[in-house]
Write a protein that holds these residues in place. Sequence first.
Motif, PDB file in Angstrom:
ATOM      1  N   ASN A   1      48.159  56.954  22.937  1.00  0.00           N
ATOM      2  CA  ASN A   1      47.503  55.706  22.517  1.00  0.00           C
ATOM      3  C   ASN A   1      48.125  54.502  23.212  1.00  0.00           C
ATOM      4  N   GLU A   2      49.469  54.471  23.318  1.00  0.00           N
ATOM      5  CA  GLU A   2      50.139  53.363  24.002  1.00  0.00           C
ATOM      6  C   GLU A   2      49.776  53.333  25.482  1.00  0.00           C
ATOM      7  N   ARG A   3      49.686  54.516  26.095  1.00  0.00           N
ATOM      8  CA  ARG A   3      49.296  54.569  27.503  1.00  0.00           C
ATOM      9  C   ARG A   3      47.865  54.056  27.682  1.00  0.00           C
ATOM     10  N   LEU A   4      46.985  54.448  26.774  1.00  0.00           N
ATOM     11  CA  LEU A   4      45.599  53.978  26.859  1.00  0.00           C
ATOM     12  C   LEU A   4      45.526  52.463  26.705  1.00  0.00           C
ATOM     13  N   LEU A   5      46.318  51.908  25.792  1.00  0.00           N
ATOM     14  CA  LEU A   5      46.319  50.456  25.623  1.00  0.00           C
ATOM     15  C   LEU A   5      46.821  49.762  26.886  1.00  0.00           C
ATOM     16  N   ASP A   6      47.846  50.350  27.531  1.00  0.00           N
ATOM     17  CA  ASP A   6      48.331  49.786  28.798  1.00  0.00           C
ATOM     18  C   ASP A   6      47.239  49.851  29.868  1.00  0.00           C
ATOM     19  N   GLN A   7      46.521  50.964  29.917  1.00  0.00           N
ATOM     20  CA  GLN A   7      45.447  51.097  30.892  1.00  0.00           C
ATOM     21  C   GLN A   7      44.338  50.079  30.620  1.00  0.00           C
ATOM     22  N   ILE A   8      44.071  49.826  29.357  1.00  0.00           N
ATOM     23  CA  ILE A   8      43.046  48.845  28.997  1.00  0.00           C
ATOM     24  C   ILE A   8      43.467  47.460  29.460  1.00  0.00           C
ATOM     25  N   LYS A   9      44.742  47.126  29.298  1.00  0.00           N
ATOM     26  CA  LYS A   9      45.223  45.818  29.766  1.00  0.00           C
ATOM     27  C   LYS A   9      45.062  45.701  31.277  1.00  0.00           C
ATOM     28  N   ILE A  10      45.384  46.771  31.972  1.00  0.00           N
ATOM     29  CA  ILE A  10      45.238  46.762  33.428  1.00  0.00           C
ATOM     30  C   ILE A  10      43.769  46.621  33.804  1.00  0.00           C
ATOM     31  N   LYS A  11      42.892  47.346  33.090  1.00  0.00           N
ATOM     32  CA  LYS A  11      41.453  47.249  33.359  1.00  0.00           C
ATOM     33  C   LYS A  11      40.950  45.835  33.114  1.00  0.00           C
ATOM     34  N   ASN A  12      41.464  45.171  32.075  1.00  0.00           N
ATOM     35  CA  ASN A  12      41.036  43.798  31.802  1.00  0.00           C
ATOM     36  C   ASN A  12      41.407  42.873  32.956  1.00  0.00           C
ATOM     37  N   LYS A  13      42.608  43.073  33.519  1.00  0.00           N
ATOM     38  CA  LYS A  13      42.993  42.270  34.681  1.00  0.00           C
ATOM     39  C   LYS A  13      42.055  42.555  35.842  1.00  0.00           C
ATOM     40  N   ASP A  14      41.726  43.836  36.013  1.00  0.00           N
ATOM     41  CA  ASP A  14      40.804  44.205  37.080  1.00  0.00           C
ATOM     42  C   ASP A  14      39.431  43.584  36.857  1.00  0.00           C
ATOM     43  N   VAL A  15      39.004  43.522  35.592  1.00  0.00           N
ATOM     44  CA  VAL A  15      37.696  42.928  35.273  1.00  0.00           C
ATOM     45  C   VAL A  15      37.679  41.467  35.701  1.00  0.00           C
ATOM     46  N   ARG A  16      38.740  40.750  35.392  1.00  0.00           N
ATOM     47  CA  ARG A  16      38.796  39.344  35.777  1.00  0.00           C
ATOM     48  C   ARG A  16      38.724  39.196  37.305  1.00  0.00           C
ATOM     49  N   LYS A  17      39.474  40.064  38.008  1.00  0.00           N
ATOM     50  CA  LYS A  17      39.447  40.005  39.469  1.00  0.00           C
ATOM     51  C   LYS A  17      38.047  40.312  39.992  1.00  0.00           C
ATOM     52  N   ILE A  18      37.420  41.336  39.421  1.00  0.00           N
ATOM     53  CA  ILE A  18      36.094  41.742  39.883  1.00  0.00           C
ATOM     54  C   ILE A  18      35.072  40.645  39.611  1.00  0.00           C
ATOM     55  N   ARG A  19      35.158  40.004  38.456  1.00  0.00           N
ATOM     56  CA  ARG A  19      34.234  38.909  38.161  1.00  0.00           C
ATOM     57  C   ARG A  19      34.410  37.772  39.157  1.00  0.00           C
ATOM     58  N   LEU A  20      35.660  37.444  39.465  1.00  0.00           N
ATOM     59  CA  LEU A  20      35.912  36.395  40.448  1.00  0.00           C
ATOM     60  C   LEU A  20      35.367  36.807  41.809  1.00  0.00           C
ATOM     61  N   GLN A  21      35.626  38.050  42.205  1.00  0.00           N
ATOM     62  CA  GLN A  21      35.118  38.542  43.481  1.00  0.00           C
ATOM     63  C   GLN A  21      33.586  38.527  43.495  1.00  0.00           C
ATOM     64  N   ARG A  22      32.985  38.922  42.374  1.00  0.00           N
ATOM     65  CA  ARG A  22      31.529  38.954  42.288  1.00  0.00           C
ATOM     66  C   ARG A  22      30.946  37.548  42.455  1.00  0.00           C
ATOM     67  N   ASN A  23      31.566  36.571  41.777  1.00  0.00           N
ATOM     68  CA  ASN A  23      31.078  35.201  41.886  1.00  0.00           C
ATOM     69  C   ASN A  23      31.239  34.671  43.312  1.00  0.00           C
ATOM     70  N   ILE A  24      32.383  34.967  43.932  1.00  0.00           N
ATOM     71  CA  ILE A  24      32.602  34.542  45.321  1.00  0.00           C
ATOM     72  C   ILE A  24      31.598  35.236  46.236  1.00  0.00           C
ATOM     73  N   LEU A  25      31.409  36.540  46.019  1.00  0.00           N
ATOM     74  CA  LEU A  25      30.470  37.295  46.839  1.00  0.00           C
ATOM     75  C   LEU A  25      29.053  36.769  46.668  1.00  0.00           C
ATOM     76  N   LEU A  26      28.672  36.433  45.450  1.00  0.00           N
ATOM     77  CA  LEU A  26      27.342  35.881  45.202  1.00  0.00           C
ATOM     78  C   LEU A  26      27.173  34.550  45.934  1.00  0.00           C
ATOM     79  N   GLY A  27      28.187  33.702  45.897  1.00  0.00           N
ATOM     80  CA  GLY A  27      28.129  32.426  46.607  1.00  0.00           C
ATOM     81  C   GLY A  27      28.026  32.623  48.109  1.00  0.00           C
ATOM     82  N   LEU A  28      28.855  33.533  48.633  1.00  0.00           N
ATOM     83  CA  LEU A  28      28.808  33.801  50.076  1.00  0.00           C
ATOM     84  C   LEU A  28      27.465  34.412  50.478  1.00  0.00           C
ATOM     85  N   THR A  29      26.940  35.288  49.630  1.00  0.00           N
ATOM     86  CA  THR A  29      25.642  35.895  49.911  1.00  0.00           C
ATOM     87  C   THR A  29      24.553  34.836  49.963  1.00  0.00           C
ATOM     88  N   THR A  30      24.590  33.915  49.016  1.00  0.00           N
ATOM     89  CA  THR A  30      23.603  32.826  49.001  1.00  0.00           C
ATOM     90  C   THR A  30      23.717  31.988  50.268  1.00  0.00           C
TER      91      THR A  30
END
Length: 199
Positions: free
Chosen positions: A23-52
């Motif tokens: 359970n503790e390992r899963l919670l750590d993985q979830i925290k890491i995934k949340n950081k990845d989500v933030r990065k991906i959202r930022l990348q997605r927004n940048i990519l959308l702007g560049l695409t436009t």
Amino acid sequence: MPFIEESDLLDLHKDIDKAQIINERLLDQIKIKNKDVRKIRLQRNILLGLTTIFLVGTLAITSFTAGLSSKKSFENQNNLIVSIDSLDAIKTRIDNLKVQNEELSLVREFYLAKAFLEKDKIYSVQIKSFVDNNLTLASEALTNTLFVKTNPFYAYSLGNFETLDEARSFRKQLVDMGFKDAFVASYQDGKRVKIEDPY
């Protein structure tokens, strides 16, 4: 109440400790995934702007070159083919980001479920209570068990249910297994609210 052998209790403790570590390992993985989500959202927004910007630039270049002479129209067709290839690569990247976004929504649902358990009223089936706390049956990190102090007793409950009917159904299964004294209780913020009618 069914009798539990000491060796079975030790095995149960070992299983609980393993589950807590997982359970503790899963919670750590979830925290890491949340950081990845933030990065991906930022990348997605940048990519959308560049695409436009890319699409607007491509349309501007295409419009400009359409007015040139027929001699340069062959070169314009080659430029247009390169642009279509680039658009396919961008479309593939957007599809990949959508898949990652779906995975991250599962992580978000886990956090919402955990927040529900901490804030809303839940139902659980109490199977045992002890006078003193020298016997810990489960870790508090496990989300499907409750170990609550209700003066002067320590209550041990199994299951976290959203509705009373679900808890009653689980209680019936436990009674059929030999836990004749099991009963349904409701909890909020980790404290017992009341004992519910089990039937």
